[in-house]
Design a protein around this motif. Sequence first.
Motif, mmCIF file in Angstrom:
data_model
loop_
_atom_site.group_PDB
_atom_site.id
_atom_site.type_symbol
_atom_site.label_atom_id
_atom_site.label_comp_id
_atom_site.label_asym_id
_atom_site.label_seq_id
_atom_site.Cartn_x
_atom_site.Cartn_y
_atom_site.Cartn_z
ATOM 1 N N PRO A 178 0.846 -1.197 0.000
ATOM 2 C CA PRO A 178 0.000 0.000 0.000
ATOM 3 C C PRO A 178 0.881 1.247 0.000
ATOM 4 N N GLY A 179 0.443 2.247 -0.787
ATOM 5 C CA GLY A 179 1.232 3.477 -0.845
ATOM 6 C C GLY A 179 2.152 3.546 -2.059
ATOM 7 N N TYR A 180 2.359 2.413 -2.746
ATOM 8 C CA TYR A 180 3.190 2.429 -3.963
ATOM 9 C C TYR A 180 2.307 2.298 -5.196
ATOM 10 N N GLU A 181 2.635 3.075 -6.233
ATOM 11 C CA GLU A 181 1.849 3.054 -7.471
ATOM 12 C C GLU A 181 2.653 2.392 -8.582
ATOM 13 N N PRO A 182 1.995 1.545 -9.379
ATOM 14 C CA PRO A 182 2.698 0.963 -10.535
ATOM 15 C C PRO A 182 3.170 2.049 -11.489
ATOM 16 N N SER A 183 4.381 1.932 -12.014
ATOM 17 C CA SER A 183 4.866 2.857 -13.042
ATOM 18 C C SER A 183 6.008 2.187 -13.785
ATOM 19 N N GLU A 231 13.271 0.210 -11.932
ATOM 20 C CA GLU A 231 14.001 0.194 -10.659
ATOM 21 C C GLU A 231 14.085 -1.238 -10.103
ATOM 22 N N LEU A 232 12.985 -1.966 -10.199
ATOM 23 C CA LEU A 232 12.965 -3.339 -9.687
ATOM 24 C C LEU A 232 13.928 -4.232 -10.483
ATOM 25 N N ILE A 233 13.959 -4.024 -11.797
ATOM 26 C CA ILE A 233 14.851 -4.826 -12.648
ATOM 27 C C ILE A 233 16.306 -4.586 -12.246
ATOM 28 N N LEU A 234 16.649 -3.305 -12.082
ATOM 29 C CA LEU A 234 18.012 -2.944 -11.689
ATOM 30 C C LEU A 234 18.353 -3.538 -10.326
ATOM 31 N N PHE A 235 17.374 -3.471 -9.426
ATOM 32 C CA PHE A 235 17.515 -3.991 -8.060
ATOM 33 C C PHE A 235 17.896 -5.479 -8.088
ATOM 34 N N PHE A 291 2.538 -5.449 -12.978
ATOM 35 C CA PHE A 291 1.960 -5.175 -11.657
ATOM 36 C C PHE A 291 0.545 -5.720 -11.621
ATOM 37 N N VAL A 292 0.232 -6.469 -10.576
ATOM 38 C CA VAL A 292 -1.106 -7.053 -10.441
ATOM 39 C C VAL A 292 -1.648 -6.761 -9.038
#
Length: 524
Positions: free
Chosen positions: A472-477, A483-487, A503-504
């Motif tokens: 909660p509090g995070y929006e798909p973009s 960022e997730l891929i790099l992570f 994102f689901v």
Amino acid sequence: MFQVPETMNAADYFVDRNVREGRGNKVAIIDTADGREYTYNDVLDMVNRFGNLLREALDTRIEERVMMLTLDSPAFVAGFFGSIKVGVVPIPVNTLLKPPDYEYLLNDSRARVLLVSAPLFPQVAPVLDRLRYLKHVVVVGEADVSGVPGHIAVHQYGELMAQASNELEPEMMSKDDACFWLYSSGTTGFPKGAVHLQHDMLYCAYHYAQQVLGINENDRTFSVAKLFFAYGLGNALYFPFSVGATTILYPGKPDPHVFYQIVTNYKPTLFFSVPTAYAAMLSVEDTSQYDFSSVRLCVSAGEALPPAVYERWKERFGVEILDGIGSTEALHIFISNRPGEVKPGSSGKLVPGYEAKIVDEEGQPVPVGEVGDLYIKGDSTCAYYWNKHEKTKDTIQGHWLRTGDKYSMDEEGYFYYHGRSDDMIKAGGIWVSPVEVENALMEHPAVLECGVVGAPDEEGLLKPKAFVVLKPGYEPSEALAQELILFVKERIAKYKYPRWIEFVEELPKTATGKIQRYKLRQLV
Ligand code: 3UK
């Protein structure tokens, strides 16, 4: 008839025998790093020196392990066969992994010695103080070794080799002694060390390389798959050495232009690759400055070869690609297409020396044309997984090896791949555990939960895709996806990163809360 004497040494068979049989002045290795050629006499010299340095300078005994984090190079050949010649067990490992992976591999195997190519040294350096068994690091080339902890001795490969004697009698082993190990990734992320015996390489060289490929002493091999893979090890080392042929070694990163250039310059006759690299080579539009005419046969393995890639390749170069399925546990290919008899989309027919059965959930054979679990039998299969008794029993069932693959067979005896029976993903011919990618994603503060499955790219080849539920509090973009891929890329071996993030709102789960990856697979 294939027969191996009770007492033997695989290094003697693949190296010394070539010299005894008069091929000492034949070129065994061409190193594309500098264009240097090494004859079988030169190889015997290196192998003997390495065996002696293990015994004398490093006080290594029979059955102890040497881990090899080694690029495709003459040093790989010296390390691998030099160890085997003195009864020491080499363990070539994937050079693309991260430091924590090597910590696990070195402690799990209890290797006494690490042979490491200088450019790879920074990948192990951070974990050296966490190793419980390693005593010696032998560096090939120049590396900054200043931070190595005191309980580990660092040596220069070149210096030790120069000091060692080049005369060495092979340690006579049982044909059933441990010869080398290869690690294979498991679903839970921890790789399993598959223990291969002295006779295994001889079995694959005789049945697959000689009878299916017709390899002979005039062949020149080049393998896109590196020597640390079971596939590459056969292709570019013990297959050519089984008949006194020549191998072309390339230490660098995969690049379709470089592959074309190597073929043009060094003229291999047998070209081994994986579907992803065939597709990448086909996507190079102008290949007019390259010459592929030396190649008499191409081989594909690691994952299923899409029929479209087979057809386009044949049209472009006039040479067939033989798709075949092998595994680390079986050591090499056990079902393969044959020259002139290829059925595109099929893995081919049984290789001589192997039997197969396709069974249902009760273990009963399924009728022709129906899909079931593939088991194979043949004398190159590994003896067991090191320290993994339960996994060994699941996989090695008497004479039979459970492949974990779904297969069907047609009336003519051609086998067809229908996916895995576990959640493992083959990407570019290399295993990716969905659990490992999911665990890496879960460390990101925005990720509530996630599921990773294989999704087809534009060539129809599977690559990891992540379904992500945000906190909660995070929006798909798109920015967050990147960022997730790099992570993930920073945390685990690069080739494992998810190529797509979707994102689901929620993930399909069992009553007990386990993610149902098979349901996610239906969504890709
Ligand atoms: C899959 C294939 C469809 C299949 C390997 C040749 O890939 C090799 O070994 P691994 O242990 O993986 C084994 C698994 O990969 N697979 C391999 N080849 C095919 N699926 N068509 C194919 N042609 O799931 C198998 O169980 O990494 C390949 C020689 C030696 C090898 N170790």
